[in-house]
Design an enzyme around this catalytic site. Sequence first.
Site, PDB file in Angstrom:
ATOM      1  N   THR A   1      45.120  31.348  46.098  1.00  0.00           N
ATOM      2  CA  THR A   1      44.342  32.446  45.506  1.00  0.00           C
ATOM      3  C   THR A   1      44.314  33.607  46.484  1.00  0.00           C
ATOM      4  O   THR A   1      44.242  33.387  47.694  1.00  0.00           O
ATOM      5  CB  THR A   1      42.886  32.023  45.183  1.00  0.00           C
TER       6      THR A   1
ATOM      7  N   ASP B   1      38.524  32.575  49.029  1.00  0.00           N
ATOM      8  CA  ASP B   1      37.143  32.145  48.790  1.00  0.00           C
ATOM      9  C   ASP B   1      36.988  30.622  48.799  1.00  0.00           C
ATOM     10  O   ASP B   1      36.023  30.091  48.259  1.00  0.00           O
ATOM     11  CB  ASP B   1      36.644  32.698  47.437  1.00  0.00           C
TER      12      ASP B   1
ATOM     13  N   ARG C   1      35.853  38.426  43.222  1.00  0.00           N
ATOM     14  CA  ARG C   1      34.681  38.340  42.343  1.00  0.00           C
ATOM     15  C   ARG C   1      33.424  37.943  43.102  1.00  0.00           C
ATOM     16  O   ARG C   1      32.378  38.523  42.940  1.00  0.00           O
ATOM     17  CB  ARG C   1      34.941  37.307  41.241  1.00  0.00           C
TER      18      ARG C   1
ATOM     19  N   GLY D   1      44.161  32.101  38.648  1.00  0.00           N
ATOM     20  CA  GLY D   1      44.828  33.371  38.978  1.00  0.00           C
ATOM     21  C   GLY D   1      46.006  33.097  39.903  1.00  0.00           C
ATOM     22  O   GLY D   1      45.863  32.366  40.873  1.00  0.00           O
TER      23      GLY D   1
HETATM   24  P1  ADP Z   1      40.953  29.564  39.917  1.00  0.00           P
HETATM   25  O1  ADP Z   1      41.586  28.245  40.116  1.00  0.00           O
HETATM   26  O2  ADP Z   1      41.834  30.701  40.332  1.00  0.00           O
HETATM   27  O3  ADP Z   1      39.550  29.641  40.489  1.00  0.00           O
HETATM   28  P2  ADP Z   1      39.786  29.313  37.220  1.00  0.00           P
HETATM   29  O4  ADP Z   1      38.377  29.288  37.703  1.00  0.00           O
HETATM   30  O5  ADP Z   1      40.087  30.128  36.025  1.00  0.00           O
HETATM   31  O6  ADP Z   1      40.818  29.807  38.334  1.00  0.00           O
HETATM   32  O7  ADP Z   1      40.217  27.798  36.947  1.00  0.00           O
HETATM   33  C1  ADP Z   1      41.512  27.467  36.496  1.00  0.00           C
HETATM   34  C2  ADP Z   1      41.442  26.325  35.511  1.00  0.00           C
HETATM   35  O8  ADP Z   1      40.931  25.167  36.171  1.00  0.00           O
HETATM   36  C3  ADP Z   1      40.491  26.533  34.330  1.00  0.00           C
HETATM   37  O9  ADP Z   1      41.082  27.268  33.284  1.00  0.00           O
HETATM   38  C4  ADP Z   1      40.227  25.113  33.894  1.00  0.00           C
HETATM   39  O10 ADP Z   1      41.285  24.605  33.115  1.00  0.00           O
HETATM   40  C5  ADP Z   1      40.203  24.378  35.241  1.00  0.00           C
HETATM   41  N1  ADP Z   1      38.807  24.242  35.681  1.00  0.00           N
HETATM   42  C6  ADP Z   1      37.996  25.207  36.176  1.00  0.00           C
HETATM   43  N2  ADP Z   1      36.761  24.731  36.441  1.00  0.00           N
HETATM   44  C7  ADP Z   1      36.764  23.424  36.079  1.00  0.00           C
HETATM   45  C8  ADP Z   1      35.800  22.379  36.074  1.00  0.00           C
HETATM   46  N3  ADP Z   1      34.547  22.585  36.503  1.00  0.00           N
HETATM   47  N4  ADP Z   1      36.184  21.166  35.626  1.00  0.00           N
HETATM   48  C9  ADP Z   1      37.446  20.949  35.194  1.00  0.00           C
HETATM   49  N5  ADP Z   1      38.403  21.881  35.177  1.00  0.00           N
HETATM   50  C10 ADP Z   1      38.085  23.100  35.602  1.00  0.00           C
HETATM   51  O1  F6P Z   2      40.601  34.742  41.513  1.00  0.00           O
HETATM   52  C1  F6P Z   2      41.629  35.649  41.700  1.00  0.00           C
HETATM   53  C2  F6P Z   2      41.364  36.916  40.944  1.00  0.00           C
HETATM   54  O2  F6P Z   2      42.461  37.766  41.203  1.00  0.00           O
HETATM   55  C3  F6P Z   2      40.049  37.617  41.255  1.00  0.00           C
HETATM   56  O3  F6P Z   2      40.062  38.347  42.428  1.00  0.00           O
HETATM   57  C4  F6P Z   2      39.871  38.478  40.018  1.00  0.00           C
HETATM   58  O4  F6P Z   2      38.537  38.772  39.780  1.00  0.00           O
HETATM   59  C5  F6P Z   2      40.412  37.602  38.942  1.00  0.00           C
HETATM   60  O5  F6P Z   2      41.315  36.695  39.559  1.00  0.00           O
HETATM   61  C6  F6P Z   2      41.084  38.335  37.831  1.00  0.00           C
HETATM   62  O6  F6P Z   2      41.500  37.400  36.915  1.00  0.00           O
HETATM   63  P1  F6P Z   2      42.393  37.657  35.620  1.00  0.00           P
HETATM   64  O7  F6P Z   2      43.706  37.004  35.898  1.00  0.00           O
HETATM   65  O8  F6P Z   2      41.673  36.943  34.531  1.00  0.00           O
HETATM   66  O9  F6P Z   2      42.490  39.118  35.399  1.00  0.00           O
END
Ligand code: ADP
Ligand code: F6P
Length: 323
Positions: free
Chosen positions: A128, A132, A174, A14
């Site tokens: 972010t 968190d 979340r 995000g």
């Molecule tokens: P954020 O970084 O905001 O928490 P996401 O959880 O969607 O967002 O993670 C972003 C990207 O990081 C995912 O789409 C994936 O490509 C990569 N990613 C997330 N979790 C893992 C993991 N356990 N191992 C490897 N890559 C990951």
């Molecule tokens: O992790 C950042 C965040 O903005 C959360 O607060 C929210 O639940 C989520 O991303 C929304 O994600 P998306 O971009 O998939 O709508």
Amino acid sequence: MAELKKIAVLTSGGDSQGMNAAVRAVVRSAIYHGIDVFGIQRGYQGLLNQDIFPMTIRSVGDIIQRGGTILQSARCLEFLKPAGQQKGADILREYGIDGLVVIGGDGSYNGANKLSKLGIKTMGLPGTIDNDISFTDYTIGFDTAVSVVVDAINKLRDTMSSHERSSVVEVMGRHCGDIALHAGLASGAETILVPEMPFDLDEVADRMKDNFARGKRHSIIIVAEGVGKGEDIAQALKDRHASIDARVTVLGHIQRGGSPTPADRNLASRLGDFAVRKLIEGESGKACGIINGELTLTDIDLVVNSKKEFDLETYNLALRLSQ
Ligand code: ADP
Ligand code: F6P
């Protein structure tokens, strides 16, 4: 220690306000130190697609004040698999990239951790709005998101007071109630519902009724999305007391947009420069953060395996002051 010649930067997950300021700091700090910098478009997806391009001092002009991310962001399913991670590491090696700065949230940090275990020098920057991430007091974008929520609540208060209504405001987060908590304290919300703390809707409804009986003209209930939908909470409150006239506002992605606050720009600038300097010093597999105003470096493996502690003191303060 091998000399660092070429690094890359990507934004992932995000987006958040201040990511651009962080990219700018990484690029300009690297160039200042004589290191070539590549931008990777659309996070890990762009890495796998080899959407990789050289960046210059001018590539990051006029972006410090902009929300979003010029590198764009993506969620990449292929990168969740070991084969995708190996492909990413191979591509970085093919390009001769010796270090990678990943700006993103917890998921993006997990990806950086995997690359680090495959021998790529990585640095994580906390980007972010959710706040968190462990081992940092603040993440880049959080301050701006909180100010967006507070601004919205100021406006809601005006109309809610006129009509003696209650406002249920659903905010992002979340698994983490920090946006709800900090916006709640700053806006004087009566009730802050977060995933980290149990709550009793009977008590909330009774308190709202009592508050109106004591002469309050409005009531603000902030609900972090991890708790449930604002609409359901409002309905549950109305079901408990017919006199509760609650209106729901879901702030949604508005919280992720807009010009970053000075605090977010400065945090991003400090952290971006710090990440580059630490890569030059030979550090790798680390997450950069800020604790008590000091820049810090923590093993990314530890960061992704720790849960951020909820700030109970601030939570209790917000409730005490909202009587
Ligand atoms: P954020 O970084 O905001 O928490 P996401 O959880 O969607 O967002 O993670 C972003 C990207 O990081 C995912 O789409 C994936 O490509 C990569 N990613 C997330 N979790 C893992 C993991 N356990 N191992 C490897 N890559 C990951
Ligand atoms: O992790 C950042 C965040 O903005 C959360 O607060 C929210 O639940 C989520 O991303 C929304 O994600 P998306 O971009 O998939 O709508």
